[in-house]
Design an enzyme around this catalytic site. Structure first.
Site, PDB file in Angstrom:
ATOM      1  N   LEU A 106     -76.954  18.690  46.603  1.00 12.54           N
ATOM      2  CA  LEU A 106     -77.584  17.745  45.672  1.00 12.54           C
ATOM      3  C   LEU A 106     -77.661  18.436  44.316  1.00 12.54           C
ATOM      4  O   LEU A 106     -77.820  19.664  44.251  1.00 12.54           O
ATOM      5  CB  LEU A 106     -78.996  17.372  46.157  1.00 12.54           C
ATOM      6  N   ASP A 107     -77.592  17.663  43.254  1.00  6.89           N
ATOM      7  CA  ASP A 107     -77.694  18.239  41.908  1.00  6.89           C
ATOM      8  C   ASP A 107     -79.093  18.806  41.687  1.00  6.89           C
ATOM      9  O   ASP A 107     -80.047  18.427  42.369  1.00  6.89           O
ATOM     10  CB  ASP A 107     -77.452  17.153  40.851  1.00  6.89           C
TER      11      ASP A 107
END
Ligand code: URA
Length: 231
Positions: A106-107
């Site tokens: 995930l960012d």
């Protein structure tokens, strides 16, 4: 999976100490085998027979964790990228061999369900688009997307900038007030943000509420739950 180990290998395999430190741990009486203090690092043992500091060996058949990723941390271990999700969970999980890794990424600013495991085979299986594992994202956009985007995504015709292969069919729900729910079965780099950018929309915040069958089910940001490995 092997059911027995040399004791020093077991301690290092599950992240307690290095093989060279094992003798000291045994001398200090920290390790019991069948209820008695162990003395020989090369003794062969089944993990189920061992207590370390009074506790059973943690998840000797493999570790799978549902983690609620908070904002402001990355899924990489590169220290130059700043705080890592692996700084937020027990250090022993990273000392296991193999160490834990995230199943996909995930960012930094994205929150929500992140699966962690030491099972490479699970990482392969659940990140491969062939297996079509659904991932559900809740996004706040800068403005509502055009209604036609629902059909475009369902048809699997959206092409991301710089890519030849169109995105796999995806389910878009438009929830109002520029909020959307998007279900993907693949995981390309910054995929959600790039899918909306392709239609001139900016993702203001992004949260993953589900990965396969796994949800947060009450975990607060930064909390985790160890779950059974799939059968
Ligand atoms: N898509 C993105 O753009 N970012 C994420 O973190 C996950 C999916």
């Amino acid at each position: 999976m092997r059911s027995d180990f040399r004791l020093d290998q077991l301690l290092s395999r599950f992240g307690y100490c290095s093989r060279s430190q094992a003798r000291g741990w045994l001398k200090a009486g920290r390790v019991l085998v069948d209820g008695k203090p162990a003395r020989e690092p090369d003794q062969r043992v089944a993990p189920e027979a061992v207590l370390v500091d009074g506790q059973p060996v943690e998840q000797p058949h493999g570790l799978l964790v549902v983690f609620h990723k908070p904002p402001g941390c990355v899924c990489s271990r590169d220290e130059r990228e700043g705080r890592s999700v692996f700084d937020l969970v027990p250090a022993r999980w990273s000392a296991r061999n193999p160490e834990i890794t995230s199943i996909g990424r995930l960012d930094r600013d994205t929150t929500g369900v992140l699966l962690l495991t030491d099972q490479g085979e699970l990482v392969q299986r659940w990140t491969s688009p062939r297996h079509k594992v659904p991932k559900v994202y809740e996004a706040q956009l800068d403005q509502d997307p055009p209604a036609e985007l629902v059909a475009t995504l369902a048809a699997g015709t959206l092409r991301l900038e710089g890519e030849q292969q169109p995105c796999a069919p995806a389910v878009l729900e438009i929830l109002g007030d520029a909020r959307v729910r998007l279900t993907l079965t693949e995981g390309r780099f910054h995929q959600v943000k790039r899918m909306f950018a392709a239609h001139g929309r900016l993702v203001m915040s992004l949260h993953r509420s589900q990965f396969g069958d796994y949800r947060l089910d009450g975990l607060a940001p930064g909390e985790w739950r160890v779950v059974p490995l799939p059968g």
